[in-house]
Design a protein around this motif. Sequence first.
Motif, short mmCIF file in Angstrom:
data_model
loop_
_atom_site.label_atom_id
_atom_site.label_comp_id
_atom_site.label_asym_id
_atom_site.label_seq_id
_atom_site.Cartn_x
_atom_site.Cartn_y
_atom_site.Cartn_z
N LYS A 15 0.84 -1.18 0.00
CA LYS A 15 0.00 0.00 0.00
C LYS A 15 0.88 1.24 0.00
CE LYS A 15 -3.89 -2.21 2.23
NZ LYS A 15 -3.46 -3.50 1.82
N ARG A 87 -3.37 4.18 0.09
CA ARG A 87 -3.85 3.81 -1.24
C ARG A 87 -3.32 2.43 -1.62
NH1 ARG A 87 -5.81 8.46 -3.43
NH2 ARG A 87 -4.99 10.41 -2.61
N ASP A 88 -4.07 1.75 -2.47
CA ASP A 88 -3.60 0.49 -3.03
C ASP A 88 -2.48 0.80 -4.01
OD1 ASP A 88 -4.04 -1.67 -5.44
OD2 ASP A 88 -4.34 -2.52 -3.44
N THR A 91 -3.64 0.03 -7.90
CA THR A 91 -4.71 0.80 -8.53
C THR A 91 -4.68 2.28 -8.16
OG1 THR A 91 -6.25 0.40 -6.71
CG2 THR A 91 -6.23 -1.21 -8.52
N VAL A 95 -7.69 3.09 0.26
CA VAL A 95 -8.07 1.91 1.02
C VAL A 95 -8.71 2.43 2.30
CG1 VAL A 95 -7.25 -0.14 2.22
CG2 VAL A 95 -6.16 0.59 0.10
#
Length: 106
Positions: A15, A87-88, A91, A95
Amino acid sequence: MAKPLYKVTFLNHGKVYELYARHVGGSSLWGFTEVGELVFDVHEGLVVDPTEERLRDEFGNTKMLHLPMQSIIRVEEVERKGQSAIRDAATGEKVVTPFPLPAKPR
């Protein structure tokens, strides 16, 4: 004069974390960067950002982060604090830990 504020973006367990800190510098540990004096929002009302709460739970008692240099994506000196995020990495989507819902009866 106020201390500078930095937005630190780094990879952690697949992440991308975005944190704000007042101190970023070289570490005495070879290959690491020190990130200290983390800045979190203080919410006095009912509206609570779950991502900010998750980051505060994970890093709230942290005196100094020693991040491997290869995990740091970017360090920016900013005028004011924005929203911290997780964030992922694949992608780029945020999150967010959803609010727990009651289990469905069977």
